[in-house]
Design a protein around this motif. Structure first.
Motif, mmCIF file in Angstrom:
data_model
loop_
_atom_site.group_PDB
_atom_site.id
_atom_site.type_symbol
_atom_site.label_atom_id
_atom_site.label_comp_id
_atom_site.label_asym_id
_atom_site.label_seq_id
_atom_site.Cartn_x
_atom_site.Cartn_y
_atom_site.Cartn_z
ATOM 1 N N GLN A 1 14.455 2.823 48.465
ATOM 2 C CA GLN A 1 13.312 3.536 47.884
ATOM 3 C C GLN A 1 12.158 2.597 47.545
ATOM 4 O OE1 GLN A 1 14.526 6.197 44.694
ATOM 5 N NE2 GLN A 1 16.565 6.431 45.595
ATOM 6 N N GLY A 2 12.299 1.339 47.964
ATOM 7 C CA GLY A 2 11.226 0.378 47.719
ATOM 8 C C GLY A 2 11.275 -0.269 46.360
ATOM 9 N N SER A 3 12.392 -0.064 45.642
ATOM 10 C CA SER A 3 12.537 -0.673 44.325
ATOM 11 C C SER A 3 14.010 -0.958 44.064
ATOM 12 C CB SER A 3 11.972 0.234 43.226
ATOM 13 O OG SER A 3 12.604 1.511 43.267
ATOM 14 N N ARG B 1 7.463 -6.901 48.932
ATOM 15 C CA ARG B 1 7.586 -5.490 49.307
ATOM 16 C C ARG B 1 8.364 -4.658 48.286
ATOM 17 N NH1 ARG B 1 10.427 -5.952 53.986
ATOM 18 N NH2 ARG B 1 12.346 -5.037 53.196
ATOM 19 N N ILE B 2 9.351 -5.259 47.652
ATOM 20 C CA ILE B 2 10.227 -4.521 46.746
ATOM 21 C C ILE B 2 9.742 -4.653 45.307
ATOM 22 C CG2 ILE B 2 12.611 -4.207 45.964
ATOM 23 C CD1 ILE B 2 12.107 -3.619 48.947
ATOM 24 N N ARG B 3 9.763 -3.533 44.603
ATOM 25 C CA ARG B 3 9.355 -3.522 43.197
ATOM 26 C C ARG B 3 10.592 -3.671 42.318
ATOM 27 N NH1 ARG B 3 8.398 0.954 39.656
ATOM 28 N NH2 ARG B 3 9.027 2.287 41.399
ATOM 29 N N ALA B 4 10.511 -4.546 41.332
ATOM 30 C CA ALA B 4 11.658 -4.803 40.455
ATOM 31 C C ALA B 4 11.827 -3.681 39.441
ATOM 32 C CB ALA B 4 11.469 -6.141 39.739
ATOM 33 N N VAL B 5 12.987 -3.000 39.512
ATOM 34 C CA VAL B 5 13.325 -1.910 38.592
ATOM 35 C C VAL B 5 14.811 -2.021 38.257
ATOM 36 C CG1 VAL B 5 13.486 0.603 38.306
ATOM 37 C CG2 VAL B 5 11.571 -0.368 39.556
#
Length: 202
Positions: free
Chosen positions: A114-116, A93-97
């Motif tokens: 914020q999903g990242s 679910r989480i985007r790596a940033v």
């Protein structure tokens, strides 16, 4: 007719000849079982150490991240299933940033609302969801490591009856801490999660 007493005597002598070998084999298996039972792959903890720079205000920002109440009523099998499910769900679910890209700073520990987020944010999200699902927070410890490329990284450690298992954002596979081949640097203190301790060997 064969003399039963004579046969019994011969058998006894033959068995006596094998007795040292039998004792050796028995001792080997007993020693192996004892070693396996007594040396669980737990992270070797050392002295108290300063918290990572991004975790200075962690306990104030998220009290559950440093909770030391032992509230779990789950069985080990239930815990492991929840751990496996949430580890995979958060990774998907989480985007790596990086923090630099998202917040303009090198180190900022926060929930990835914020999903990242970066590795620390993944670890925090997993700990949050696992606590929400009834796991004992003192079994869920955030650790900082150097990965196989010797770059800074963070993971969540789940203290199971089989030893310390690692929930990582770079893989869905849950490994023991030694299987990761990471160099563990520091980890939340299992007795006082608001403190951090140095890892004596990685």
């Amino acid at each position: 007719m064969t003399n039963p007493t004579l046969v019994q005597g011969m058998l006894s002598k033959n068995l006596l000849g094998y007795l040292p070998m039998i004792c050796f084999i028995y001792s080997f298996f007993v020693s192996a079982a004892t070693l396996q039972a007594s040396e669980l792959p737990l992270i070797d903890l050392d002295r108290k150490i300063e918290a990572p720079s991004g975790a200075k205000s962690l306990c104030n920002d998220y009290s559950w991240a440093c909770a030391k109440t032992r509230s779990s009523g789950l069985s080990e099998a239930q815990e492991k299933q929840i751990v496996k499910t949430i580890n995979m769900r958060v990774n998907r679910r989480i985007r790596a940033v990086s923090d630099q890209s998202q917040y303009g700073t090198k180190e900022y520990w926060t929930l990835p609302t914020q999903g990242s987020g970066d590795c620390e944010d993944f670890a925090l999200q997993k700990k949050f969801e696992l606590v929400q699902n009834g796991l004992d927070p003192t079994k869920l410890l955030i650790a900082t490591v150097l990965d196989t490329n010797r770059s800074g990284h963070a993971v969540l450690v789940y203290r199971s009856s089989e030893g310390d298992l690692v929930l990582d954002n770079v893989t869905n596979r849950i490994k023991t801490w030694k299987e990761t081949r990471y160099l563990f640097l520091r980890i939340q203190d299992p007795l006082h999660p608001d403190r951090w301790v140095q890892v004596s060997s990685g």
